[in-house]
Write a protein that holds these residues in place. Sequence first.
Motif, PDB file in Angstrom:
ATOM      1  N   ALA A 212       0.843  -1.194   0.000  1.00  0.00           N
ATOM      2  CA  ALA A 212       0.000   0.000   0.000  1.00  0.00           C
ATOM      3  C   ALA A 212       0.873   1.238   0.000  1.00  0.00           C
ATOM      4  O   ALA A 212       2.031   1.208   0.432  1.00  0.00           O
ATOM      5  N   GLU A 213       0.291   2.322  -0.472  1.00  0.00           N
ATOM      6  CA  GLU A 213       0.949   3.625  -0.397  1.00  0.00           C
ATOM      7  C   GLU A 213      -0.009   4.600   0.263  1.00  0.00           C
ATOM      8  O   GLU A 213      -1.192   4.663  -0.096  1.00  0.00           O
ATOM      9  N   LEU A 219      -5.038   6.103   1.512  1.00  0.00           N
ATOM     10  CA  LEU A 219      -4.359   4.835   1.263  1.00  0.00           C
ATOM     11  C   LEU A 219      -4.770   4.262  -0.084  1.00  0.00           C
ATOM     12  O   LEU A 219      -5.963   4.139  -0.383  1.00  0.00           O
ATOM     13  N   TYR A 220      -3.753   3.900  -0.874  1.00  0.00           N
ATOM     14  CA  TYR A 220      -3.942   3.297  -2.191  1.00  0.00           C
ATOM     15  C   TYR A 220      -3.336   1.897  -2.177  1.00  0.00           C
ATOM     16  O   TYR A 220      -2.213   1.704  -1.702  1.00  0.00           O
ATOM     17  N   THR A 221      -4.081   0.934  -2.672  1.00  0.00           N
ATOM     18  CA  THR A 221      -3.559  -0.418  -2.815  1.00  0.00           C
ATOM     19  C   THR A 221      -4.242  -1.083  -3.997  1.00  0.00           C
ATOM     20  O   THR A 221      -5.397  -0.775  -4.320  1.00  0.00           O
ATOM     21  N   SER A 222      -3.528  -1.990  -4.630  1.00  0.00           N
ATOM     22  CA  SER A 222      -4.113  -2.748  -5.743  1.00  0.00           C
ATOM     23  C   SER A 222      -4.664  -4.084  -5.274  1.00  0.00           C
ATOM     24  O   SER A 222      -5.302  -4.798  -6.048  1.00  0.00           O
ATOM     25  N   ASP A 223      -4.417  -4.424  -4.001  1.00  0.00           N
ATOM     26  CA  ASP A 223      -4.827  -5.744  -3.509  1.00  0.00           C
ATOM     27  C   ASP A 223      -5.235  -5.655  -2.039  1.00  0.00           C
ATOM     28  O   ASP A 223      -4.414  -5.820  -1.138  1.00  0.00           O
ATOM     29  N   TRP A 224      -6.521  -5.394  -1.806  1.00  0.00           N
ATOM     30  CA  TRP A 224      -7.007  -5.297  -0.437  1.00  0.00           C
ATOM     31  C   TRP A 224      -6.945  -6.642   0.282  1.00  0.00           C
ATOM     32  O   TRP A 224      -6.722  -6.694   1.496  1.00  0.00           O
ATOM     33  N   THR A 225      -7.130  -7.715  -0.449  1.00  0.00           N
ATOM     34  CA  THR A 225      -7.070  -9.039   0.178  1.00  0.00           C
ATOM     35  C   THR A 225      -5.703  -9.285   0.793  1.00  0.00           C
ATOM     36  O   THR A 225      -5.584  -9.763   1.933  1.00  0.00           O
ATOM     37  N   GLU A 226      -4.666  -8.934   0.059  1.00  0.00           N
ATOM     38  CA  GLU A 226      -3.304  -9.133   0.560  1.00  0.00           C
ATOM     39  C   GLU A 226      -3.007  -8.183   1.720  1.00  0.00           C
ATOM     40  O   GLU A 226      -2.336  -8.562   2.689  1.00  0.00           O
ATOM     41  N   ALA A 231      -2.341  -7.361   7.615  1.00  0.00           N
ATOM     42  CA  ALA A 231      -2.801  -6.691   8.835  1.00  0.00           C
ATOM     43  C   ALA A 231      -3.466  -7.649   9.819  1.00  0.00           C
ATOM     44  O   ALA A 231      -3.840  -7.228  10.917  1.00  0.00           O
ATOM     45  N   ARG A 232      -3.632  -8.910   9.416  1.00  0.00           N
ATOM     46  CA  ARG A 232      -4.352  -9.897  10.238  1.00  0.00           C
ATOM     47  C   ARG A 232      -5.756  -9.371  10.550  1.00  0.00           C
ATOM     48  O   ARG A 232      -6.260  -9.500  11.662  1.00  0.00           O
TER      49      ARG A 232
END
Length: 243
Positions: A212-213, A219-226, A231-232
């Motif tokens: 994430a950035e 917050l920007y991310t291409s993969d929320w699942t990951e 983050a558990r």
Amino acid sequence: MTVDEVVSRSDLSISSAHEENLRAGPQASRLGVLRRSFQREVHLDAGHVLAERGEAIEKANLVIDGFLLHTLHDGPKRAIVGVSLPGDIVGLSAFGIGSMGHSVVTAGPASVRQLEFPLFEELSARMPSIVLQMASLEAAVQRQWIANCQRLTAPQHIAHLFCEWRHRLARSNGMKQVVRTPFSQTDLGDMCGISAIHANRAVANLRNAGLAEIRRGDLYTSDWTELEKCARFDPSYLRAVRT
């Protein structure tokens, strides 16, 4: 104005929404009436202190837009012990006490709708299960924040905060790919119990890991699942009490 007049006005002003709530079930209908009873909208500047710790509560506040920080101070040191988002009611923790156990301050511009606290208490007495649900959800979030201080690394902790906000914000705005907040890295540090420098390193770790950035609070991310895996994050504590 009496509580009967408050309920009557809220029902008349948003009758179509009330019908939709009725189709969703009696609990949703009562929650809709409770939230629509907040009539007076107030726009607040960044840094506005809505309530001081120990201050008697005069109004309950329904957050319409923006983020409100729950803070405790020990001299110059600040701890952020909670965040109110759109749809949350500020003041639930004052039930039975009459005063706030923490201060509440806006993080950026915000809008709230207000209801005199005696009216809110009387209205809530007619819908005790709804208020209990909302208070229980607030307590569940608080427990999770405490647990995260013990079990997560700083990068995981910051990632968990954004995962939580994404799910909580989805109640009113739907699930979004980007989570936008007004929070600085100092704010994130005060939420996690770490310094701003440590928070900056944690944010850099998330970026360097390709997870994430975070730029200017967003917050920007291409993969929320990951990211949720890192983050558990298990959203079940947010679903345990449906509001």
